[in-house]
Design an enzyme around this catalytic site. Structure first.
Site, mmCIF file in Angstrom:
data_model
loop_
_atom_site.group_PDB
_atom_site.id
_atom_site.type_symbol
_atom_site.label_atom_id
_atom_site.label_comp_id
_atom_site.label_asym_id
_atom_site.label_seq_id
_atom_site.Cartn_x
_atom_site.Cartn_y
_atom_site.Cartn_z
ATOM 1 N N ASP A 40 0.847 -1.203 0.000
ATOM 2 C CA ASP A 40 0.000 0.000 0.000
ATOM 3 C C ASP A 40 0.880 1.252 0.000
ATOM 4 O O ASP A 40 1.698 1.438 0.889
ATOM 5 C CB ASP A 40 -0.931 0.001 1.210
ATOM 6 C CG ASP A 40 -2.120 0.907 0.985
ATOM 7 O OD1 ASP A 40 -1.922 2.093 0.668
ATOM 8 O OD2 ASP A 40 -3.260 0.432 1.118
ATOM 9 N N SER A 55 -7.030 4.414 -1.224
ATOM 10 C CA SER A 55 -6.842 2.960 -1.288
ATOM 11 C C SER A 55 -8.142 2.204 -1.567
ATOM 12 O O SER A 55 -8.098 1.051 -1.997
ATOM 13 C CB SER A 55 -6.225 2.442 0.011
ATOM 14 O OG SER A 55 -4.895 2.866 0.101
ATOM 15 N N THR A 70 -8.120 -1.597 1.606
ATOM 16 C CA THR A 70 -7.551 -2.588 0.684
ATOM 17 C C THR A 70 -8.151 -3.979 0.886
ATOM 18 O O THR A 70 -8.661 -4.568 -0.075
ATOM 19 C CB THR A 70 -6.013 -2.597 0.798
ATOM 20 O OG1 THR A 70 -5.548 -1.272 0.545
ATOM 21 C CG2 THR A 70 -5.379 -3.561 -0.173
ATOM 22 N N GLU A 76 -1.846 -7.786 1.925
ATOM 23 C CA GLU A 76 -1.528 -6.353 1.908
ATOM 24 C C GLU A 76 -0.470 -6.011 2.945
ATOM 25 O O GLU A 76 -0.624 -6.349 4.124
ATOM 26 C CB GLU A 76 -2.766 -5.504 2.200
ATOM 27 C CG GLU A 76 -2.455 -4.021 2.056
ATOM 28 C CD GLU A 76 -3.373 -3.080 2.839
ATOM 29 O OE1 GLU A 76 -3.423 -1.902 2.485
ATOM 30 O OE2 GLU A 76 -4.024 -3.531 3.803
ATOM 31 N N ASP A 106 2.037 2.348 3.661
ATOM 32 C CA ASP A 106 1.257 3.582 3.505
ATOM 33 C C ASP A 106 1.006 4.272 4.843
ATOM 34 O O ASP A 106 1.130 5.488 4.955
ATOM 35 C CB ASP A 106 -0.076 3.243 2.839
ATOM 36 C CG ASP A 106 -1.015 4.432 2.749
ATOM 37 O OD1 ASP A 106 -0.819 5.270 1.856
ATOM 38 O OD2 ASP A 106 -1.944 4.522 3.581
ATOM 39 N N HIS A 119 2.254 8.229 5.359
ATOM 40 C CA HIS A 119 1.393 9.402 5.630
ATOM 41 C C HIS A 119 2.039 10.348 6.635
ATOM 42 O O HIS A 119 2.189 11.537 6.349
ATOM 43 C CB HIS A 119 0.002 8.959 6.092
ATOM 44 C CG HIS A 119 -0.916 8.669 4.945
ATOM 45 N ND1 HIS A 119 -1.429 9.662 4.141
ATOM 46 C CD2 HIS A 119 -1.382 7.508 4.447
ATOM 47 C CE1 HIS A 119 -2.189 9.122 3.202
ATOM 48 N NE2 HIS A 119 -2.170 7.811 3.365
ATOM 49 N N ASP A 162 -0.984 0.211 -4.627
ATOM 50 C CA ASP A 162 -2.301 0.651 -5.095
ATOM 51 C C ASP A 162 -2.243 2.120 -5.519
ATOM 52 O O ASP A 162 -3.105 2.601 -6.255
ATOM 53 C CB ASP A 162 -3.371 0.428 -4.023
ATOM 54 C CG ASP A 162 -2.965 0.980 -2.670
ATOM 55 O OD1 ASP A 162 -1.796 1.398 -2.482
ATOM 56 O OD2 ASP A 162 -3.828 1.001 -1.762
ATOM 57 N N HIS A 206 -1.372 11.002 -0.961
ATOM 58 C CA HIS A 206 -1.026 10.124 -2.084
ATOM 59 C C HIS A 206 -0.642 10.941 -3.311
ATOM 60 O O HIS A 206 -1.025 12.096 -3.428
ATOM 61 C CB HIS A 206 -2.221 9.226 -2.438
ATOM 62 C CG HIS A 206 -2.683 8.369 -1.316
ATOM 63 N ND1 HIS A 206 -3.815 7.608 -1.380
ATOM 64 C CD2 HIS A 206 -2.156 8.138 -0.090
ATOM 65 C CE1 HIS A 206 -3.980 6.945 -0.247
ATOM 66 N NE2 HIS A 206 -2.978 7.256 0.558
HETATM 67 ZN ZN LIG Z 1 -2.922 6.181 2.294
#
Ligand SMILES: [Zn+2]
Length: 592
Positions: free
Chosen positions: A130, A179, A240, A377, A382, A386, A424, A538
């Site tokens: 991710d 996502s 996800t 996943e 991810d 962030h 993703d 993102h």
């Molecule tokens: Zn994210």
């Protein structure tokens, strides 16, 4: 008289406003033969059904789609009418032109319905890193393999897969995807919108009323005897994993998503997020009802584990269904679990690694003679990017590589498994050089080496799992995010807890977290994102997908994310009409 006048006004309104505003599936949608979907036509005003014609390839739509749509006279708070026809499919491949006309105004979309060749893969394993960006891969390779005189000493497990493609991740309404939207494209083959899972974002008011499209998990459960596995280190209800089973406009419908994991027949479910499985009376529950989903899974014969130790013994030789919930929220990443003990590791000290979950999932799922579809996943790549916490994000990229290695070893045995590894979407992370604490200069930026000044970092040699046992070294990677809120750049790894770059001020804006202000050398980096952004966001940069195994031949060049779905259904022959198209595989896998 009054009635007559009203009708006259309404007719005038039809004349002025009526035109088809949206048709779902949208223009240029591609669908597998016999894939289920909801068909919806939205007019932009109230329409008289007698003025409406909807055709597919020039014929009345009922003839082609097989049923009559329901008329919704007053959607959008009474302002507009729609037609909806649920749970249909098209049985013949080809081009389909849909035209909807009301009061002389019309709209048109085109769909492509495709058949597939015969099945060439018994199993599909889809790994999602991710938010995994190219810089994640590069840094993970530097840290886990080492690099000397410009050549790496080794590769990540997915570096030497034979197929590779750039993946476009944008959604219906925006260049930048989340996502939910992007996973939905992988699992349904249809584009969607941010926050939406398994639906087109229409104007329906209820999250669950939007036009649905079938997921790969639903498709294999409906058409084959295959097993389905869903493994993540985020919450199992997160976007996800939810993309495998959910149909909602809002990914935040996590209580419903937890129920769908059960109702859609997933055979293996593992990750965090137990809070949505526990009845509201249980401390820590996030449910609003008294349903105990853990009991529900158990009563259906699922083995159950809450720790890595329990997971080892939960799987018996005849176990076919497995639920593992190892944290109330997201699980902790490898840097915290193995080394720093930050995050929730003290509360959940015995969480399994993604490798252990992958191994157990394969053990259980491979007992199904009809094969399986498994999603794994690495969600924390991810979750760490962030808050601009690149070390945690990169350590979890190494973890993903370790998990993929297990799948590759599994796939190597029979060469009947399609394995794909892809983000993703991406983040704005780049590797720009090194930071050398011993370099001259009073400011930390003086200590950043670029070009020949960068040289190489001095992380300790990786341990048996590929992780340098420390990130707190005097010469380390200089990695920065290009899109960020206000924050204090410390130029150092966050050794106690994951980074919390911002706090909310009394105006509701996100400002730099002063807790990092006094870290020696820290500087305020003035954000380039709106003050409503609490973290980095993102990016639309392409993702890099790598793949191996039967069906991976399709992977090349630049591909839209919806083509990942098509690659899976082609490999599994889910749209095969019985007539051999193209080459018959040398060794067809068994098919129920
Ligand atoms: Zn994210």
């Amino acid at each position: 008289m009054l009635v007559k006048r009203c009708c006259a006004i309404l007719l005038a309104l039809w004349g002025v406003q009526a035109s088809a505003q949206a048709i779902y599936p949208i223009d240029r949608a591609t669908m597998v033969v016999d894939g289920k979907f909801d068909f919806k036509v939205e007019f932009d005003g109230v329409v008289d059904p007698s003025s409406v014609t909807i055709t597919v390839n020039g014929q009345p739509y009922e003839k082609v789609l097989g049923a009559k749509a329901a008329f919704l006279p007053n959607e959008d708070n009474g302002k507009a009418s729609s037609y909806i026809l649920r749970d249909i499919s098209i049985k013949h491949p080809g081009k389909y032109e849909v035209v909807a006309t009301a009061a002389g105004k019309s709209m048109k979309v085109n769909w492509e319905v495709y058949a597939t060749g015969p099945r060439t893969a018994k199993n599909v394993i889809l790994f999602i890193g991710d938010g995994m960006t190219v810089a994640n891969r590069t840094a993970a390779r530097v840290l886990s393999q080492g690099i000397k005189e410009g050549k790496y000493m080794g590769k990540l497990s997915f570096d030497d897969m034979p197929r590779m493609a750039l993946i476009g991740t944008s959604g219906v309404e925006s260049l930048i995807t989340d996502s939910a939207n992007s996973m939905s494209a992988y699992t349904t083959g249809h584009k969607s919108s941010n926050n939406a899972l398994g639906v087109y974002a229409s104007r329906a008011k209820n999250n669950l009323d939007h036009p649905k499209v079938e997921t790969i998990a639903e498709l294999v459960k409906r058409k084959t005897g295959m097993a389905v596995g869903i493994v993540t280190d985020a919450e199992v209800e997160d976007a996800t994993p939810a993309g495998m089973v959910a149909h909602t406009r809002r990914r935040s419908d996590k209580s419903e998503i937890a129920e769908w994991l059960f109702l859609k027949g997933a055979d293996v479910v593992m990750g965090g997020g137990s809070a949505y499985f526990l009845p509201k009376s249980t401390p820590g529950s996030k449910r609003k009802d008294d349903n105990n989903l853990i009991d529900l899974f158990k009563s259906d014969g699922f083995a159950f584990a809450t720790t890595a130790t329990e997971l080892k013994s939960a799987v018996k030789p005849d176990t076919r269904k497995l639920l593992g919930l190892f944290n109330t929220g997201n699980m902790d990443g490898s840097l915290d679990r193995f080394y720093l003990k930050g995050g929730t590791v003290k509360q959940f000290p015995d969480q399994p690694d993604l490798t252990e979950m992958t191994r157990k999932a394969l053990e259980v799922l491979s007992r199904n003679k009809d094969g399986f579809v498994l999603l794994v996943e690495a969600g924390l790549i991810d979750k760490a990017s962030h808050p601009l916490d690149w070390e945690r994000s990169v350590y979890d990229t190494i973890m993903l590589s370790n998990a993929v290695k297990i799948a590759k070893d599994f796939a190597a045995k029979n060469n009947d498994t399609l394995v794909m590894v892809t983000p993703d979407h991406t983040h704005g992370l780049s590797l720009v050089g090194t930071i050398d604490d011993n370099a001259k200069g009073t400011e930390m930026r003086d200590k950043i080496g670029v070009y020949e000044e960068a040289g190489y970092p001095n992380y300790p040699a990786p341990d048996k799992n590929g992780y340098p046992p420390s990130v707190d070294v005097s010469k380390r990677l200089a990695m920065f995010y290009g899109n960020f809120p206000d924050y204090y750049e410390t130029f150092h790894p966050k050794l106690d807890e994951p980074f919390a770059p911002t706090v909310k001020n009394d105006k509701g804006q996100y400002v730099a977290n002063e807790a990092y202000k006094n870290v020696p050398g820290a500087v305020l980096r003035v954000g380039n994102l709106p003050r409503s952004a609490d973290t980095g966001t993102h990016t639309a940069d392409d993702g890099v997908l790598t793949a191996m195994g039967p069906g991976s031949e399709r992977i090349h060049g630049f591909m839209d994310n919806t083509e990942v779905f098509r690659t899976m259904v082609e490999a599994l022959g889910l749209g095969y009409d019985g007539k051999t198209k193209g080459k018959t595989p040398a060794k067809p896998a068994t098919r129920r």
